[in-house]
Design a protein around this motif. Structure first.
Motif, PDB file in Angstrom:
ATOM      1  N   UNK A 141      28.278  -1.266  20.538  1.00 10.62           N
ATOM      2  CA  UNK A 141      28.081  -2.297  19.239  1.00 10.62           C
ATOM      3  C   UNK A 141      28.800  -3.626  19.464  1.00 10.62           C
ATOM      4  N   UNK A 142      29.856  -3.400  18.905  1.00 12.57           N
ATOM      5  CA  UNK A 142      30.480  -5.239  18.700  1.00 12.57           C
ATOM      6  C   UNK A 142      30.444  -6.048  20.204  1.00 12.57           C
ATOM      7  N   UNK A 143      30.588  -5.569  21.703  1.00  8.72           N
ATOM      8  CA  UNK A 143      29.940  -6.304  22.210  1.00  8.72           C
ATOM      9  C   UNK A 143      28.051  -6.872  22.354  1.00  8.72           C
ATOM     10  N   UNK A 183      14.734   0.178  15.361  1.00  8.34           N
ATOM     11  CA  UNK A 183      14.484   0.522  16.726  1.00  8.34           C
ATOM     12  C   UNK A 183      16.350   0.651  17.534  1.00  8.34           C
ATOM     13  N   UNK A 184      17.337  -0.488  17.352  1.00  6.91           N
ATOM     14  CA  UNK A 184      18.702  -0.411  17.472  1.00  6.91           C
ATOM     15  C   UNK A 184      19.651   0.773  16.815  1.00  6.91           C
ATOM     16  N   UNK A 185      19.376   0.649  15.541  1.00  4.64           N
ATOM     17  CA  UNK A 185      19.355   1.757  15.434  1.00  4.64           C
ATOM     18  C   UNK A 185      20.368   3.263  15.731  1.00  4.64           C
ATOM     19  N   UNK A 231      21.825  -5.553  13.588  1.00  9.93           N
ATOM     20  CA  UNK A 231      22.813  -4.271  14.050  1.00  9.93           C
ATOM     21  C   UNK A 231      22.732  -3.237  13.087  1.00  9.93           C
ATOM     22  N   UNK A 232      21.692  -3.614  11.978  1.00 10.50           N
ATOM     23  CA  UNK A 232      22.294  -2.621  10.870  1.00 10.50           C
ATOM     24  C   UNK A 232      23.161  -1.925  10.030  1.00 10.50           C
TER      25      UNK A 232
END
Lengths: 307, 444
Positions: free
Chosen positions: B75-77, B8-10, B291-292
């Motif tokens: 994404x990093x955050x 889902x996050x991807x 986070x893939x």
């Protein structure tokens, strides 16, 4: 009925406190229902484990009721939510009927640690109390100590138990148990199975085989396949129901540990999404703490203050 | 494990990454979806709220929006925040400087305390420690039997007594302390938290004064997970948490919520029914996985654990001499099976969650390897060493011997040629360093 309500209601104290205090605060104050308030309802409902989808369905419905002017003040809000929840779950209440066959064969399935063995013990006691002869089979041949645990429960309910040593083939054991239950003209045979996570392909195949084998020993059996669900489980419970249902075709669900701090909200989406009756609910550790599920009582106990 | 949340996050991040510049609206929309995914994954409502707020605050800063790869920045955050809520330290147990180290496990019924007791003992035993496990659960029928059977299977001493209350059992186990490095106490659970249980555990903790009190909890628990952890934390005090049943499709709610609410880190995760199925918990690796970004560190460790150093050295030697034969191929295939389900391995590769749906995996894959192994088993030693001699007649015989068809034998040989070719390419000038690097990174 009063006793049941009391029991369930004391078990559900936590749920009730959480639900009513927030919902009460929300509408006891004067004013309109703004975004913040909707979000507060959402929070209360999501915290009960009913899931975001169900919460949103309820909220949309509330909004609709507000638009048509049917919800105007706080006391009415709770009434409508309760009514709606009862409607959503009313189709799912029907108990077990062991008189439809002799032996009446029940297979009990579920993931690890939900309370399958204890539930079987309580079921056995229940049938015994109503004058039925009961046989149990310890087909959880995988988990260390499972057979011994069922033996203790069998002794408590003075039911007969069929067992073999740990590690033996559960299907073969189930087959023998059916034959033996028929030969001894038992009223009820309850088949325990090893707990398995629904994502384990091989173990789900094993379960299918057990069902087939029981059907070979007695055509039409098992008459009931019950999934035992832990009320503290979150949204994962939905995939448990889905996968077990696809594998063996569930005829009923028993929800355990409803006396805990869990809100039990997961029952709502399960009841409305699947046409599988919720046969019973577990409300304590005692041998008689397994009662029929009644949507009406369940919802009342969730929302009402002390009677 | 955690695939549904990762997928889902991807999808959310895919949209962000595709954009050259991010507007405030892009970020808020993405956060809305992240919020939904987290709530669907049973992450505690309040944890989600503060998580989203804190990501939003950081992501809306000008330097992020104006960055050349703003999507990656977001994404990093999110990764940083996830690590922050799960805590820096993961699976570490603080051993007492004066042995024995005393560990007390607490938790509700059905959370997996007894199995976890044995799994922990197994880990310590492998480290060369002498461990005693104590069956101080007198509530659940046959809990002591279960522990005894598990103890036997891993070769660890078990202390059990019947007819005594749990405190008395614990005390007489404690008397054996001089003979062990570590004592692990399996305590009684109850269906839910009540004063009686807490009182019993408080008393036991007082008497044992354990170095580590660990809460065992079911990873599939819903919103109640934080309540459970909080009550144990407030009532008896815990030093950390072990989450069980992570190998199913647990969505990670408890994993992401418990520390944020209680301040206690998850130390281990249970990933299977067998006694060796427990891993130390590393927040950063799990965050990467969710986070893939994959989990290369765990992949390398898995390879190390399952492929012995010797067989790797041999392989290196064979590759140098270009003498990789069918026998070696068989060994490689067998090791692939040892590595566990292919899904798990793919899940550790960056972007793996996206691939999972596409790969033809599952039990069919295991079967295929088994067939391949049995084909090779039906060959003579000479054939395995020198595949060139395998002509039509021999192929027929091999297929009969292994219960397969000639086509399948052909397919296996083709796979073998390809592998051999690949290895040859690897051992070329450039490849040698690449392979050498890969191999040296997994050597003990």
């Amino acid at each position: 009925m009063n006793r049941l309500f009391k029991r369930l209601s004391s078990g559900l104290t936590k749920t009730r406190e959480a639900l009513t205090s927030a919902l009460g605060n929300l509408f006891n104050k004067e004013g309109v229902i703004d975004r913040d308030r909707i979000e507060q309802i959402e929070e209360v409902l999501v915290l009960s484990d009913m899931g975001l989808n169900t919460a949103h369905v309820l909220i949309e419905w509330v909004k609709g009721e507000i638009a048509t002017g049917r919800i105007k003040d706080p006391s009415q809000f709770r009434y409508y939510i309760k009514m709606r929840l009862k409607e959503m779950m009313s189709g799912n209440q029907s108990g077990l009927n062991p008189d439809t066959n002799r032996p009446y064969i029940i297979m009990v399935v579920g993931v690890n640690g939900v309370g399958k063995t204890s539930t079987i013990g309580k079921l056995a006691y229940k049938f015994k109390s109503s004058g039925k002869s009961v046989m149990l089979t310890a087909s959880d041949t995988f988990r260390a100590g499972a057979i011994e645990q069922l033996e203790v429960w069998a002794a408590r309910s003075s039911a007969e138990i069929i067992k073999q040593k740990s590690g033996s083939d559960p299907s073969a054991l189930a087959y023998d148990a059916v034959i033996s239950a028929m030969a001894r003209e038992k009223h009820v045979l309850i088949v325990d199975t090893a707990g398995r996570l629904h994502t384990k392909y091989n173990l789900m195949e094993e379960l299918k085989k057990m069902k087939r084998v029981i059907g070979k020993a007695l055509a039409g059996a098992p008459h009931e396949i019950i999934l035992v669900l832990d009320a503290t489980t979150g949204q994962n419970a939905l995939s448990q129901v889905r996968v077990f249902n696809e594998a063996v075709g569930l005829t009923g669900i028993i929800v355990t540990k409803l006396d805990g701090t869990a809100k039990g909200g997961i029952v709502v989406p399960i009841a409305s999404e699947f046409k599988i009756p919720i046969r019973m609910i577990g409300i304590g550790e005692g041998i008689s703490d397994l009662i029929d599920f009644r949507a009406e009582e369940f919802v009342d106990a969730m929302f009402d203050e002390e009677r | 494990m955690l695939e549904s949340l990762a997928l889902k996050l991807d999808n959310v991040f895919k949209k962000l990454r595709g954009k050259g510049l991010l507007t405030e609206k892009d970020v808020t929309d993405a956060l809305k979806e992240i919020r939904l995914s987290l709530l669907e994954a049973d992450v505690n409502y309040r944890v989600v709220k503060s998580f989203v707020e804190s990501v939003k605050e950081k992501a809306l800063q000008q330097e992020v929006l104006k960055n050349i790869t703003p999507g990656e920045q977001v994404v990093k955050i999110v990764w940083d925040e996830m690590c922050a809520i799960m805590g820096k330290k993961g699976g570490t147990i603080s051993f007492s400087p004066n042995p024995p180290t005393i560990i007390m496990l607490v938790g509700l019924q059905g959370s997996g305390k007894t199995t976890t007791t044995a799994k922990l003992a197994n880990i310590f035993k492998k480290d060369g420690k002498k461990v005693l496990i104590v069956a101080a659960d007198t509530n659940r029928p046959a809990a002591a039997d279960q522990l005894e059977i598990l103890g036997k299977s891993i070769g660890v001493d078990v202390h059990r007594e019947s007819g005594k209350d749990s405190l008395a059992i614990a005390m007489s186990a404690l008397a054996k302390r001089l003979y062990y490095d570590i004592l692990i106490f399996d305590t009684a659970g109850r269906l839910h938290i009540d004063e009686e249980l807490m009182e019993q555990l408080r008393e036991m903790k007082l008497k044992l004064s354990p170095h580590e009190t660990l809460l065992v909890a079911d990873a599939m628990t819903g919103q109640d997970a934080v309540n459970i952890a909080e009550s144990f934390s407030n009532n008896i005090g815990i030093d950390g948490v072990i989450l069980t049943k992570m190998e199913g499709d647990a969505r990670g709610g408890a994993l992401l919520s418990i520390r944020a609410v209680t301040g206690k880190s998850v130390k281990f995760i249970g990933v299977g029914e067998n006694v060796d199925a427990m891993e130390p918990f590393y927040p950063e690796r799990i965050a990467s996985k969710i986070l893939g970004m994959g989990d290369i560190v765990s992949l390398v460790e898995k390879v190390k654990k399952n492929i012995s150093g010797d067989s790797l050295l041999n392989l290196e030697e064979k590759i140098k001499k270009d003498s990789f034969d069918l026998e070696d191929f068989k060994e490689q295939l067998k090791q692939l099976v040892h590595m566990g389900p292919i899904e798990e391995i793919i899940g550790m590769v960056p972007g793996g969650s996206r691939l999972l749906g596409l790969v033809n995996s599952g039990p069919g894959y295991q079967k295929e390897i088994n067939r391949a192994v049995s084909i090779i088993n039906s060959m003579t030693k000479e054939e395995r060493r020198n595949y060139v001699i395998i002509n039509g007649n021999r192929r027929k015989r091999i297929s009969k011997g292994s219960g397969t068809s000639v086509q399948e034998v052909n397919k296996l040989l083709k796979n073998f040629f390809q592998t051999k070719k690949m290895i040859k390419a690897f051992s070329g000038k450039k490849g040698k360093t690449a392979l050498g690097r890969a191999l040296s990174s997994v050597r003990f």
